[in-house]
Design a protein around this motif. Structure first.
Motif, PDB file in Angstrom:
ATOM      1  N   ASP A 279      69.931  32.840  30.561  1.00  0.00           N
ATOM      2  CA  ASP A 279      69.706  31.480  29.889  1.00  0.00           C
ATOM      3  C   ASP A 279      69.586  30.461  30.713  1.00  0.00           C
ATOM      4  N   MET A 280      69.255  29.559  30.340  1.00  0.00           N
ATOM      5  CA  MET A 280      68.490  28.490  31.004  1.00  0.00           C
ATOM      6  C   MET A 280      70.153  27.566  31.985  1.00  0.00           C
ATOM      7  N   PRO A 281      70.840  27.627  31.859  1.00  0.00           N
ATOM      8  CA  PRO A 281      72.499  27.248  32.267  1.00  0.00           C
ATOM      9  C   PRO A 281      72.686  27.931  32.995  1.00  0.00           C
ATOM     10  N   GLU A 282      72.258  29.502  32.886  1.00  0.00           N
ATOM     11  CA  GLU A 282      72.782  30.336  34.230  1.00  0.00           C
ATOM     12  C   GLU A 282      71.939  29.932  35.275  1.00  0.00           C
ATOM     13  N   LEU A 283      70.622  29.471  35.039  1.00  0.00           N
ATOM     14  CA  LEU A 283      69.442  29.316  35.904  1.00  0.00           C
ATOM     15  C   LEU A 283      69.933  27.729  36.696  1.00  0.00           C
ATOM     16  N   LEU A 284      70.265  26.958  36.400  1.00  0.00           N
ATOM     17  CA  LEU A 284      70.411  25.677  36.825  1.00  0.00           C
ATOM     18  C   LEU A 284      71.942  25.860  37.927  1.00  0.00           C
ATOM     19  N   ALA A 285      72.783  26.005  36.665  1.00  0.00           N
ATOM     20  CA  ALA A 285      73.900  26.366  37.204  1.00  0.00           C
ATOM     21  C   ALA A 285      73.920  27.552  39.779  1.00  0.00           C
ATOM     22  N   GLY A 286      73.352  28.534  38.947  1.00  0.00           N
ATOM     23  CA  GLY A 286      72.628  29.387  39.914  1.00  0.00           C
ATOM     24  C   GLY A 286      72.645  28.184  40.986  1.00  0.00           C
ATOM     25  N   LEU A 287      70.922  27.526  40.881  1.00  0.00           N
ATOM     26  CA  LEU A 287      70.515  26.780  41.715  1.00  0.00           C
ATOM     27  C   LEU A 287      71.835  25.494  42.119  1.00  0.00           C
ATOM     28  N   ALA A 288      72.542  24.746  41.319  1.00  0.00           N
ATOM     29  CA  ALA A 288      73.027  24.087  42.076  1.00  0.00           C
ATOM     30  C   ALA A 288      74.567  24.417  43.365  1.00  0.00           C
ATOM     31  N   ALA A 289      74.933  26.313  42.814  1.00  0.00           N
ATOM     32  CA  ALA A 289      75.519  26.695  43.232  1.00  0.00           C
ATOM     33  C   ALA A 289      75.404  26.999  44.994  1.00  0.00           C
ATOM     34  N   GLU A 290      73.901  26.657  45.000  1.00  0.00           N
ATOM     35  CA  GLU A 290      73.318  26.960  46.340  1.00  0.00           C
ATOM     36  C   GLU A 290      73.017  26.008  46.460  1.00  0.00           C
ATOM     37  N   ARG A 291      73.598  24.473  46.065  1.00  0.00           N
ATOM     38  CA  ARG A 291      73.243  23.701  46.866  1.00  0.00           C
ATOM     39  C   ARG A 291      71.978  23.600  46.893  1.00  0.00           C
ATOM     40  N   ARG A 292      71.043  23.969  46.112  1.00  0.00           N
ATOM     41  CA  ARG A 292      69.654  22.979  46.137  1.00  0.00           C
ATOM     42  C   ARG A 292      69.447  21.649  44.835  1.00  0.00           C
ATOM     43  N   THR A 293      68.630  21.384  44.460  1.00  0.00           N
ATOM     44  CA  THR A 293      68.281  19.762  43.978  1.00  0.00           C
ATOM     45  C   THR A 293      68.198  20.277  42.740  1.00  0.00           C
ATOM     46  N   VAL A 294      69.460  20.091  41.795  1.00  0.00           N
ATOM     47  CA  VAL A 294      69.088  19.670  40.238  1.00  0.00           C
ATOM     48  C   VAL A 294      68.633  18.578  39.884  1.00  0.00           C
ATOM     49  N   GLY A 295      67.610  18.556  39.492  1.00  0.00           N
ATOM     50  CA  GLY A 295      67.732  17.102  39.087  1.00  0.00           C
ATOM     51  C   GLY A 295      68.404  16.726  37.228  1.00  0.00           C
ATOM     52  N   ALA A 296      69.316  15.637  37.325  1.00  0.00           N
ATOM     53  CA  ALA A 296      69.343  15.376  35.221  1.00  0.00           C
ATOM     54  C   ALA A 296      68.690  14.096  35.078  1.00  0.00           C
ATOM     55  N   PHE A 297      67.815  13.466  34.069  1.00  0.00           N
ATOM     56  CA  PHE A 297      66.484  12.985  33.884  1.00  0.00           C
ATOM     57  C   PHE A 297      66.654  12.296  32.498  1.00  0.00           C
ATOM     58  N   PRO A 298      67.677  11.353  32.134  1.00  0.00           N
ATOM     59  CA  PRO A 298      68.240  10.905  31.253  1.00  0.00           C
ATOM     60  C   PRO A 298      67.296  10.577  30.230  1.00  0.00           C
ATOM     61  N   ILE A 299      67.631  10.984  29.038  1.00  0.00           N
ATOM     62  CA  ILE A 299      67.114  10.123  27.798  1.00  0.00           C
ATOM     63  C   ILE A 299      67.246   9.263  27.157  1.00  0.00           C
ATOM     64  N   HIS A 300      66.365   8.246  27.258  1.00  0.00           N
ATOM     65  CA  HIS A 300      66.797   7.269  26.264  1.00  0.00           C
ATOM     66  C   HIS A 300      65.818   6.843  24.953  1.00  0.00           C
ATOM     67  N   GLU A 301      65.136   7.817  24.595  1.00  0.00           N
ATOM     68  CA  GLU A 301      64.285   7.667  23.040  1.00  0.00           C
ATOM     69  C   GLU A 301      64.942   9.061  22.147  1.00  0.00           C
ATOM     70  N   TYR A 302      64.511   9.118  21.113  1.00  0.00           N
ATOM     71  CA  TYR A 302      64.604   9.379  20.397  1.00  0.00           C
ATOM     72  C   TYR A 302      64.673  11.101  20.799  1.00  0.00           C
ATOM     73  N   TRP A 303      65.864  11.450  20.422  1.00  0.00           N
ATOM     74  CA  TRP A 303      65.909  13.456  20.594  1.00  0.00           C
ATOM     75  C   TRP A 303      66.827  13.597  19.324  1.00  0.00           C
ATOM     76  N   LEU A 304      66.505  14.168  18.947  1.00  0.00           N
ATOM     77  CA  LEU A 304      67.644  15.287  17.927  1.00  0.00           C
ATOM     78  C   LEU A 304      67.228  16.838  17.637  1.00  0.00           C
ATOM     79  N   ASP A 305      68.208  17.598  18.804  1.00  0.00           N
ATOM     80  CA  ASP A 305      68.091  18.807  18.166  1.00  0.00           C
ATOM     81  C   ASP A 305      68.586  19.902  17.001  1.00  0.00           C
ATOM     82  N   ILE A 306      67.444  20.308  16.247  1.00  0.00           N
ATOM     83  CA  ILE A 306      67.950  20.475  14.889  1.00  0.00           C
ATOM     84  C   ILE A 306      67.658  22.049  14.544  1.00  0.00           C
ATOM     85  N   GLY A 307      69.977  21.998  14.786  1.00  0.00           N
ATOM     86  CA  GLY A 307      70.003  23.217  14.509  1.00  0.00           C
ATOM     87  C   GLY A 307      71.114  23.651  13.714  1.00  0.00           C
ATOM     88  N   ARG A 308      71.218  22.187  13.041  1.00  0.00           N
ATOM     89  CA  ARG A 308      72.376  23.201  11.264  1.00  0.00           C
ATOM     90  C   ARG A 308      71.545  21.821  10.296  1.00  0.00           C
TER      91      ARG A 308
END
Length: 351
Positions: free
Chosen positions: A306-335
């Motif tokens: 899973d992607m969280p596992e990839l990102l967590a591994g990079l962050a644990a090694e102090r690699r640069t992982v960015g966080a891009f804030p979304i202000h636009e419309y966004w909807l996860d159609i899961g339910r």
């Protein structure tokens, strides 16, 4: 110098809430707003990046734009030659600037045009292989990304919005009812796109299918879930990722919840504070990512990953992982309620 046109859509007051500025940018398709006083004197400039940096400082969307604007933008004076203007813009790394008169009043923009989206060669991988169990029975005979929102498959809307922003190369990770997706899109020629498939022989999680890429990749690639309806500017995401020199960047969106109760904080049997119905805020993973090609070698060839596992591994090694804030419309159609919301929102926001 280009003659000024109708500037109304580019001007905004310093006390305007950030949320209204976002709506103005979106409605008028402007990348730059000029913050002016009542006499149209230039006070600052506001870009999408300024707004996102404000959100990362956890400013609320009702904060005034003066708190996030650039108070010292590049401004050109009336009568500047094109060569002079270009030199000043290149020196500061900007492509659009206000033109002011001798009293500092905005009279135009340089250049006075908003061009069409530039072509982007970045590969886009869309994860479209999940079962969508929470949307059953709708997904019993139709993969979740192919559910129709406003009469057309969600995945088709996602691809067309990316095309409108200059993207044309797509890889669809498929598994559950893959033939429905492949029969609909084919090789993408009918849409003017290049579409190929990453065929999972077993569920590989939100990142595992990336191990199936068997082509040279030299530029950052976009990865997103196939159940996300959004108006995110994906080019801005890639530019943010590149400017940060990140190895991976994930999109985040602020969520909030107001407790219906007072919340007590204690130290053993002693009360420290009592907050009446506080609001809790957090940044949630939005299911959209930008990855440098170098991180693809970390993804195992077999099994779910899973992607969280990839990102967590990079962050644990102090690699640069960015966080891009979304202000636009966004909807996860899961339910089912999300699916109903998408139907209600679509015409107003996407037609």
């Amino acid at each position: 110098m280009t003659r000024p046109g109708d500037l109304g859509a580019n001007l905004i007051g310093p006390e305007t809430p950030i949320l209204e500025a976002v709506a103005q940018m979106d409605a008028a398709r402007r990348k730059l707003l000029l913050v002016v006083d009542d006499e149209r004197r230039l006070l600052g400039a506001l870009t999408d990046g300024d707004i996102r940096r404000g959100l990362m400082r956890r400013l609320p969307m009702d904060a005034p734009v003066r708190e996030v604007m650039n108070p010292d933008p590049v401004a050109l004076t009336v009568g500047s030659s094109d060569l002079t203007a270009l030199a000043r813009l290149e020196e500061r790394g900007v492509s659009l600037a206000p033109v002011v008169d001798a009293r500092g009043r905005v009279v135009g923009l340089y250049p006075d045009a908003v061009g069409a989206a530039s072509a982007r060669d970045n590969l886009v991988v869309i994860m479209a292989g999940g079962r969508g169990a929470r949307l059953a029975p709708l997904t019993q005979t139709c993969p979740k990304p192919m559910l129709k929102v406003a009469g057309r498959p969600l995945l088709e809307t996602i691809i067309e919005r990316l095309q409108a922003q200059g993207f044309g190369r797509f890889r669809l990770a498929v598994n559950y009812l893959a033939e429905v997706i492949e029969d609909h899109f084919g090789d993408g020629a009918a849409m003017g796109a290049e579409i190929r498939y990453l065929r999972e022989d077993h569920p590989r999680g939100t990142a595992g299918a990336l191990s199936l890429l068997n082509e040279p990749i030299q530029a950052p690639l976009l990865v997103m879930n196939g159940d996300v309806l959004t108006r995110v500017n994906f080019s801005d995401l890639i530019d943010f990722h590149s400017d940060l020199k990140a190895e991976a960047t994930l999109c985040v969106r602020e969520h909030s919840f107001q407790s219906p109760h007072g919340v007590a904080e204690t130290d053993g049997p002693r009360l420290l504070t009592l907050r009446e119905k506080p609001t809790f805020r957090w940044l949630a993973n939005a299911g959209i990512y930008c990855l440098d090609p170098g991180v693809l070698g970390r993804i195992p060839r077999e099994g779910p990953y899973d992607m969280p596992e990839l990102l967590a591994g990079l962050a644990a090694e102090r690699r640069t992982v960015g966080a891009f804030p979304i202000h636009e419309y966004w909807l996860d159609i899961g339910r089912p309620p999300d699916f109903e919301t998408a139907q209600a929102d679509f015409q107003a926001l996407f037609d």
